[in-house]
Design a protein around this motif. Structure first.
Motif, mmCIF file in Angstrom:
data_model
loop_
_atom_site.group_PDB
_atom_site.id
_atom_site.type_symbol
_atom_site.label_atom_id
_atom_site.label_comp_id
_atom_site.label_asym_id
_atom_site.label_seq_id
_atom_site.Cartn_x
_atom_site.Cartn_y
_atom_site.Cartn_z
ATOM 1 N N GLN A 297 4.519 -7.116 2.928
ATOM 2 C CA GLN A 297 5.220 -6.187 3.797
ATOM 3 C C GLN A 297 6.369 -5.521 3.042
ATOM 4 O O GLN A 297 7.298 -6.173 2.605
ATOM 5 C CB GLN A 297 5.770 -6.937 5.020
ATOM 6 C CG GLN A 297 4.680 -7.631 5.817
ATOM 7 C CD GLN A 297 5.244 -8.400 6.992
ATOM 8 O OE1 GLN A 297 6.162 -7.928 7.647
ATOM 9 N NE2 GLN A 297 4.711 -9.571 7.259
ATOM 10 N N ASP A 299 7.964 -1.883 3.936
ATOM 11 C CA ASP A 299 7.915 -0.603 4.636
ATOM 12 C C ASP A 299 9.298 -0.279 5.187
ATOM 13 O O ASP A 299 9.729 -0.848 6.189
ATOM 14 C CB ASP A 299 6.890 -0.670 5.772
ATOM 15 C CG ASP A 299 6.742 0.672 6.479
ATOM 16 O OD1 ASP A 299 7.136 1.692 5.895
ATOM 17 O OD2 ASP A 299 6.235 0.681 7.613
ATOM 18 N N THR A 303 11.337 4.022 1.472
ATOM 19 C CA THR A 303 10.055 3.958 0.751
ATOM 20 C C THR A 303 9.029 4.948 1.301
ATOM 21 O O THR A 303 7.862 4.905 0.899
ATOM 22 C CB THR A 303 9.458 2.537 0.833
ATOM 23 O OG1 THR A 303 9.156 2.226 2.206
ATOM 24 C CG2 THR A 303 10.414 1.501 0.272
ATOM 25 N N ARG A 304 9.440 5.834 2.180
ATOM 26 C CA ARG A 304 8.453 6.702 2.849
ATOM 27 C C ARG A 304 7.763 7.643 1.865
ATOM 28 O O ARG A 304 6.622 8.054 2.094
ATOM 29 C CB ARG A 304 9.125 7.490 3.973
ATOM 30 C CG ARG A 304 10.169 8.485 3.519
ATOM 31 C CD ARG A 304 11.006 8.964 4.717
ATOM 32 N NE ARG A 304 11.950 10.018 4.343
ATOM 33 C CZ ARG A 304 13.100 9.811 3.715
ATOM 34 N NH1 ARG A 304 13.437 8.564 3.388
ATOM 35 N NH2 ARG A 304 13.915 10.792 3.425
ATOM 36 N N PRO A 307 6.029 4.100 -1.881
ATOM 37 C CA PRO A 307 5.970 2.716 -1.384
ATOM 38 C C PRO A 307 6.234 1.677 -2.461
ATOM 39 O O PRO A 307 6.431 0.503 -2.144
ATOM 40 C CB PRO A 307 4.535 2.604 -0.844
ATOM 41 C CG PRO A 307 3.770 3.636 -1.598
ATOM 42 C CD PRO A 307 4.722 4.769 -1.804
#
Length: 404
Positions: A297, A299, A303-304, A307
């Protein structure tokens, strides 16, 4: 099987890595060069890498790796950012290799000298870029392999990893002149080149890490009296280094660097504000699940667009992935090196312990630098933690096998 050839390959890899940074480390050969070299080293050392002393340090590393393995099993290990973050655990193999091949003081110094001598090449490349205005390699990716504009409007001529290389180069190149109270022409050249490299990378966190590492090593490992005596000699080296740097580097660039340094505590600085936002997001995740989220995980708002990017605080990222207990287990590793070196200095003298003291300063510098940058997740910086740790442990083992 040849430990000698393994040592030569290790020294060559460290030297080329610190000379060329991402230009070498990110070559797409199916695997990164660092992984390929690690595999070759394990083969060349034969069983020696697996037969290193099972002392307290090795056991602490095993505990830390167990946290990583446990999180990979419990949370899974998909493609993406998680795999990238696992590289730091994989590179622990370099610690075993160094313990196996650095069996003499000369061999141990050769490994550290590879970092310092690489500063000469890096400084030459940076000065060439500054003079010609041409990056080492044309790239559309911001900040990679060439010069870039910083958040304060100045231009830096070497990419970020050189801030770490130059810092380690300075520490290594200054160690023996400080201990012997005599500077040689060779050490003077390397010191000047490392200072220029650090300046051309213009990483403010590198300067902070250098200051903290020197102060902490002096205060904790050497003790106040010895540290003050060493500080005077270090100051003399620093003044000489600044003089050479002022001659070699354009005065306008020095002015830009000073202006950039004055923004270190400016929370309105775009770069600083961006880091604080990242740390807030990851820190909130750590508080929410202090036992870790695993490698699966990753997110966040920051990190948009990418990633794979980290929060630019590797220790915080590590706590997010493997939990606060895992981070404590990791910090126990350099803690052992510092404590053992301090006891060794107290039992003899600082001059007799130059190698482990140098390793302590380098390890601390890496950790402080990692608090502001993506370090432990990279193929071109995280290896140096395990390499320097192995050098320090091997030096202490040569004096008296560690059992505590």
């Amino acid at each position: 099987m040849s430990p000698r050839r393994a040592h030569q390959l290790l020294v060559a890899h460290v030297a080329v890595l610190c000379m060329l940074g991402q230009l070498y480390a990110k070559l797409d050969l199916g695997l990164y060069p660092t992984e390929l070299v690690l595999g070759a080293l394990l083969v060349l050392t034969g069983g020696a890498a697996w037969a290193i002393p099972r002392d307290a340090l090795t056991r602490r590393i095993a505990v830390f790796l167990a946290f990583g393995a446990g999180c990979a099993v419990v949370f899974g290990l998909p493609a993406g950012a998680g795999v990238k973050a696992c590289s730091f655990f994989v590179y622990a193999g370099f610690y075993a290799v160094v313990r196996a091949v650095a069996t003499s003081e000369r061999a141990r110094w050769q490994i550290l000298d590879a970092i310092a001598i690489a500063s000469v090449v890096a400084a030459a490349l940076g000065l060439w870029q500054m003079t010609t205005g041409v990056p080492i390699v044309e790239s559309d990716k911001f900040g990679e392999l060439g010069f870039e504009e910083t958040s304060t409007g100045s231009v830096r001529w070497l990419s970020g990893e050189y801030g770490l290389y130059g810092m380690l180069g300075l520490i290594t190149a200054a160690a023996r002149p400080l201990a012997r109270r005599r500077i040689t022409p060779r050490s003077a050249v390397v010191l000047a080149a490392a200072a220029i490299e650090l300046l051309l990378a213009q990483h403010r966190s590198g300067l902070v890490a250098l200051g903290v590492a020197v102060a902490a090593t002096g205060g904790y490992v050497l003790g106040t009296r010895r540290a003050l005596a060493g500080a005077l000699r270090l100051l003399a080296l620093g003044v000489a280094g600044l003089a050479v740097t002022a001659i070699a580097v354009d005065s306008a660039y020095l002015d830009d660097t000073i202006a950039r340094i004055t923004h270190i505590t400016d929370v309105q600085d775009v770069n600083t504000a961006w880091r604080l936002l990242n740390w807030y997001e990851v820190g909130a995740g750590v508080v929410d699940r202090p036992l870790g989220h695993g490698f699966a995980q990753w997110d966040f708002f920051f990190t948009r667009y990418d990633p794979l990017i980290g929060s630019h605080n590797s220790l915080l990222d590590l706590a997010y992935r493997i939990g606060v207990p895992g981070l404590v287990a990791f910090l126990a590793i350099p803690g052992w090196l510092l404590a053992r070196t301090r006891r060794a200095v107290a039992a003899s003298s600082g001059g007799a312990q130059v190698l482990p003291i140098t390793a302590c300063a380098c390890v601390l510098a890496i950790l402080v630098y990692a608090c502001f940058n993506v370090v432990l997740e990279t193929a071109y910086m995280s290896i140096l933690f395990w390499v320097v740790l192995g050098v320090g442990a091997a030096a202490l083992e040569a004096q008296a096998p560690a059992s505590t």
